[in-house]
Design a protein around this motif. Structure first.
Motif, short mmCIF file in Angstrom:
data_model
loop_
_atom_site.label_atom_id
_atom_site.label_comp_id
_atom_site.label_asym_id
_atom_site.label_seq_id
_atom_site.Cartn_x
_atom_site.Cartn_y
_atom_site.Cartn_z
N SER A 181 -6.46 -35.67 47.04
CA SER A 181 -5.07 -36.12 47.16
C SER A 181 -4.65 -36.50 48.58
CB SER A 181 -4.11 -35.07 46.59
OG SER A 181 -4.31 -34.94 45.20
N ASP A 202 -7.66 -37.94 43.17
CA ASP A 202 -6.35 -37.31 43.03
C ASP A 202 -6.21 -36.47 41.76
OD1 ASP A 202 -5.76 -38.65 45.35
OD2 ASP A 202 -4.45 -40.13 44.43
N GLN A 203 -7.23 -36.50 40.90
CA GLN A 203 -7.14 -35.79 39.63
C GLN A 203 -8.39 -34.93 39.40
OE1 GLN A 203 -4.44 -35.83 37.79
NE2 GLN A 203 -3.43 -37.37 39.08
N GLN A 206 -11.02 -36.59 37.29
CA GLN A 206 -11.88 -37.57 37.96
C GLN A 206 -13.07 -36.88 38.63
OE1 GLN A 206 -8.93 -39.21 40.65
NE2 GLN A 206 -8.71 -41.06 39.42
N GLU A 294 -9.04 -25.89 37.59
CA GLU A 294 -8.66 -27.13 36.89
C GLU A 294 -9.88 -28.02 36.65
OE1 GLU A 294 -5.01 -29.18 38.11
OE2 GLU A 294 -4.64 -27.52 39.49
#
Length: 300
Positions: A181, A202-203, A206, A294
């Motif tokens: 990010s 950013d994810q 990904q 995550e």
């Protein structure tokens, strides 16, 4: 005797295919004083559970690699002052001789991979030490990232290192360095090292997809996800720079080398910042643990 020993929680998680995040143990034995080390370890495990994954703190005890520690084992490890600091070179020796050992980034990656754990959260990786052109002091963490398929979430390399040279070695070894990010490469206690990260994502999904794609391509090695410390917790690089230089001069004057360098420097910076570096260290480890959970969930 089996080489790997799982807690019941980890054994069930593996059977059910639940997301698991590996955690190193050197930060417990060599990174923080008692009882702060135990409190930090418990908090990080709680953060991972709160984010929907299962924590697996890894250590060597009683001639076994423990994937996950019971409360009693964690308490024992946190109060073992002479625990070995284990990397690739001495992991087998500790197991063969029955020594208690805490795993560095490299050793944790090896053990996690054997246990089928794909994501690992730590504070900062080792790298190229300042003056390495004379001392040849380069952490085994970099080579491990190049050959062991585990995604490592860290706040960059430790700020006490030569960060440009560390980044160059990682590029040479073909290790993806992904800033999370932001475009800047973080520097452990600080969000911006002054270096641009080679890659940005950013994810968490990904990052998980990239991990899977490397396996499909048959590429060895893992990924380094450089996750910046939260802004509210960071220590400015401008404040840290002269303190790091002071600590480095003291280490050289005292003839401290090899595995003794990093613990000495971290301890001196803790003293020179009057404890602020420890608070930042805990904050960044917890932040990395949450992101790793995550990613593990996306992989699962």
């Amino acid at each position: 005797m089996t080489l790997l020993s799982y807690t019941p929680e980890i054994a069930e998680a593996r059977t059910r295919g639940l997301p698991i995040v590996a955690l190193e143990s050197t930060i417990i034995t060599h990174g923080m004083p008692w009882p702060k080390n135990k409190e930090m370890a418990q908090q990080v495990e709680a953060d991972i559970r709160a984010a929907g994954a299962i924590p697996a703190t890894i250590a060597v005890m009683d001639s076994q690699i423990h994937i996950g520690l019971s409360a009693a084992q964690l308490d024992r490890l946190a109060q073992t002052p002479d625990a070995l600091k284990l990397s690739r070179a001495d992991l087998a020796v500790a197991l063969a001789t029955g020594r208690t050992g805490a795993t560095t980034v490299a050793a944790t990656m090896i053990c996690a991979a054997r246990a089928g754990i794909e994501v690992f959260a730590t504070g900062g990786i080792g790298g190229v030490h300042r003056g390495a052109e004379h001392s040849f002091d380069i952490s085994a963490d970099l080579q491990e990232l190049a050959q062991t398929r585990v995604t490592v979430v860290a706040a960059g390399a430790k700020a006490i290192l030569d960060l440009p040279k560390t980044l160059e070695v990682l590029e040479t070894l073909g290790v993806p360095v992904i800033a999370y990010s932001q475009d800047a490469l973080p520097a452990f206690w600080s969000r911006d090292s002054g270096l641009k990260a080679p890659l940005r994502m950013d994810q968490p999904a990904q990052i998980a997809a990239s991990h899977r794609m490397r396996a499909q391509l048959g590429l060895p090695g893992g990924q380094l996800v450089a996750n910046p410390i939260p802004a509210v917790d960071e220590l400015p690089a401008s404040m840290l720079a002269p303190l790091i230089e002071t600590a480095l001069r003291e280490a050289e004057a005292q003839g401290i080398s090899a595995k003794g360098v990093t613990p000495f420097l971290l301890r001196r910076i803790f003293e020179l910042t009057q404890g602020a570096s420890l608070a930042a260290n805990i904050a960044l480890v917890r932040n990395n643990a949450r992101l790793a959970a995550e990613i593990a969930r996306a992989l699962a």
